[in-house]
Structures are given as C-alpha cells and as structure tokens.
Write a protein that holds these residues in place. Structure first.
Motif, PDB file in Angstrom:
ATOM      1  N   LEU A   1      -4.343 -14.525  31.295  1.00 35.21           N
ATOM      2  CA  LEU A   1      -5.222 -15.511  30.668  1.00 35.21           C
ATOM      3  C   LEU A   1      -4.670 -15.931  29.317  1.00 35.21           C
ATOM      4  N   ASN A   2      -4.233 -14.962  28.530  1.00 34.82           N
ATOM      5  CA  ASN A   2      -3.672 -15.266  27.219  1.00 34.82           C
ATOM      6  C   ASN A   2      -2.417 -16.122  27.347  1.00 34.82           C
TER       7      ASN A   2
ATOM      8  N   MET B   1      -2.930 -18.964  34.999  1.00 37.94           N
ATOM      9  CA  MET B   1      -4.374 -19.006  35.199  1.00 37.94           C
ATOM     10  C   MET B   1      -4.720 -18.639  36.635  1.00 37.94           C
ATOM     11  N   ASP B   2      -3.927 -19.103  37.591  1.00 34.32           N
ATOM     12  CA  ASP B   2      -4.140 -18.724  38.990  1.00 34.32           C
ATOM     13  C   ASP B   2      -4.049 -17.209  39.144  1.00 34.32           C
TER      14      ASP B   2
ATOM     15  N   GLY C   1     -14.742 -17.949  32.562  1.00 32.58           N
ATOM     16  CA  GLY C   1     -15.268 -18.884  31.576  1.00 32.58           C
ATOM     17  C   GLY C   1     -14.215 -19.781  30.961  1.00 32.58           C
ATOM     18  N   ALA C   2     -12.986 -19.290  30.851  1.00 32.42           N
ATOM     19  CA  ALA C   2     -11.916 -20.076  30.217  1.00 32.42           C
ATOM     20  C   ALA C   2     -11.119 -20.907  31.207  1.00 32.42           C
ATOM     21  N   ALA C   3     -11.300 -20.660  32.500  1.00 25.90           N
ATOM     22  CA  ALA C   3     -10.434 -21.271  33.510  1.00 25.90           C
ATOM     23  C   ALA C   3     -10.490 -22.796  33.504  1.00 25.90           C
TER      24      ALA C   3
ATOM     25  N   ALA D   1      -9.901 -27.294  38.057  1.00 27.04           N
ATOM     26  CA  ALA D   1     -10.998 -27.219  37.084  1.00 27.04           C
ATOM     27  C   ALA D   1     -12.338 -27.514  37.755  1.00 27.04           C
ATOM     28  N   LEU D   2     -12.365 -28.510  38.618  1.00 22.84           N
ATOM     29  CA  LEU D   2     -13.604 -28.849  39.325  1.00 22.84           C
ATOM     30  C   LEU D   2     -14.057 -27.715  40.233  1.00 22.84           C
TER      31      LEU D   2
END
Length: 284
Positions: free
Chosen positions: A45-46, A66-67, A81-83, A96-97
């Motif tokens: 994530l970072n 991110m995946d 929450g950050a995705a 994103a959707l």
C-alpha cells in the motif's frame, strides 16, 4: 503414601501442558502468519501511494502494488479505504469503481470523476453540481473570519475543477471557481482551476492570465499538471514556442503524462528522451 504419586502427578501435568501447547500452536502460528501478511500488504500500500504520487508518477507500478495489497489484505480497513484514491491517481478508473461499489459512502469526488471518465456524464455532473450547491449555501452562512470558509472554498474548487476538466456544466463550474478564487486568491489550485475553466470555454487570453499566475505562485519546480495547462493554453493561442517550452518542462517532470504526450504529438513535436527533456528544462 506411595512415594511415586507426586512424580506421576508431575508427569501428568507435564503431558497436559504439552497437549495444551500443541493445541495452541496452530492458532498462534496462524495469527503470526496473518500479522506477517498484513504487514506485507501495508508495505505494498505504501509503495502504491509513493508510485502514484511520485514525480514522475509510476502509474503501472502503483496499480500493481495496489492490486497486491488488496490480494493480501482484502479486509484491512486502511488498505481498502485507500484503494479507490490510489487507483484514480494512477488512472485505473475501472478498478476504483469496483472498490467504491463495495463502500456504503464512497468519496463523492472520486465517484464523480470515475463516472465522468467512463462516459456516465449525467451522473457525474449531478454529483458535482450538488456538491457545489451545498458548498455555496454553506459559504453564504459563514462570516468572513470563519476559518472553515477556506475548506468550503476548496470544496467548490474541487467540484468546479472536475466539471471544467470534463467540459460539462461550465457555467456552474465558473461560478464555483470564481467564488473559490475570491476566498482564496493566492491558492495555486484555485487559480489554476479557474484558468483551466477559461481554457475549456475557449477564452484563452483569460486562461493564460490565471494559468501564468498559478505557475508563478507554485513553488519551483511547478507541478506537471500546471505546466501542461499553461502549455496547452499557449498552443491554442498560437504561441508555439512558449507552448513547447512549458510542455517539455512538464514532460521532464512526468515523462509518461498522457495529456502532455498527446499535446506534443498533436503539435507534431518529436518527443525527446527524458534525459534530453530534463537538460532542456534545466537550461531554460
């Protein structure tokens, strides 16, 4: 009393203790594995955040990280929450959707931006116009010294910019952005947004006035997006030399910026290597 009884009791307790430890071993190991997996997910994530917001942006790397973070931590609140924000920053609007479809109250700006990009213009426009109306009413009720006026003005800026960038509801967007600049006349984002609105309406003279001002207000080096906006406005006004200069500076900072590459291609300008672009930018 049999002297071996205490020994038998001790042995029995030892066997019981070993049995209990064996029974607890698997849950403890599973817990440790889960902690390790969550830690690795946070690392991805970072990395995704850094890639999406680095200069130049590394969009494909951001999407891959991110995946991977979601695959490792599909139920981690901070990962989920950050995705959406990271996917939008990387241009992966479909992903994103998918993330926002699982949320009770998704970020309305991100949702509208994705809707506009996927062609659902009416839905995206309604979300942003609604934000603008609510922010305008809130701003009217606040005193001039209310510290929350700045935050409300930024709501108008964010909604107005997305409308302007999509080229929809431009009269409403103009009202939002002019109000935002009235409240925050030295804010780079607000000034740039208003300039980009005038670019979208075809008023390139006023667009250049505000976009040049935004670049001057921006700490050096300016954001690639600001340089792209100014370069595109110069190009539409017919100032090829200054247009190329701004676009080359933007490309040096973000070689894969899709709009910059498209603008240079439209101008039939041979794209240099990032090293050459950096050298030209430094020389200017």
């Amino acid at each position: 009393m049999n002297r071996h009884v205490p020994l038998m009791i001790t042995l029995g307790l030892l066997v019981l203790a070993v049995s209990l430890l064996a029974g607890l071993r698997q849950p403890v190991l599973r817990s440790l594995d889960q902690m390790r997996t969550e830690y690795v997910a946070l690392g991805h994530l970072n990395e995704a955040f850094l890639c999406a917001h680095s200069r130049p942006a590394r969009r494909q790397e951001a999407i891959s990280h991110m995946d991977r973070a979601l695959a490792l931590g599909p139920s981690q609140a901070n990962v989920v929450g950050a995705a959406a924000e990271i996917y939008v920053a990387a241009g992966a609007y479909d992903r994103a959707l998918q993330m926002m479809s699982k949320q009770m109250n998704p970020n309305p700006y991100l949702l509208a931006q994705c809707r506009l990009h996927e062609g659902k213009v009416r839905e995206g426009t309604q979300i942003l116009v609604g934000i603008g109306r609510a922010a305008s009413r809130s701003l009217e009720s606040r005193r001039s010294d209310d510290p929350l006026r700045a935050a409300t003005a930024m709501e108008l800026n964010n909604a107005g910019y997305l409308l302007a960038d999509a080229g929809v509801a431009l009269p409403q967007a103009q009202r939002m952005l002019e109000t935002a600049v009235d409240v925050l006349p030295l804010d780079v984002n607000c000034v740039d947004s208003l300039g980009w609105l005038f670019y979208r309406t075809g008023d390139y003279r006023r667009a250049i006035f505000f976009l040049e001002r935004a670049v001057r207000l921006q700490a050096s080096p300016a954001e690639p997006e600001l340089l792209y906006h100014l370069g595109a406005a110069y190009a539409r006004q017919g100032d090829r030399r200054r247009a190329v200069k701004m676009l080359m500076k933007a490309q040096a900072l973000d070689p894969e910026h899709p709009e910059v590459r498209r603008e240079l291609r439209t101008m039939r300008w041979l794209l240099p290597s990032p090293a050459m672009a950096c050298a030209e930018s430094a020389a200017s």
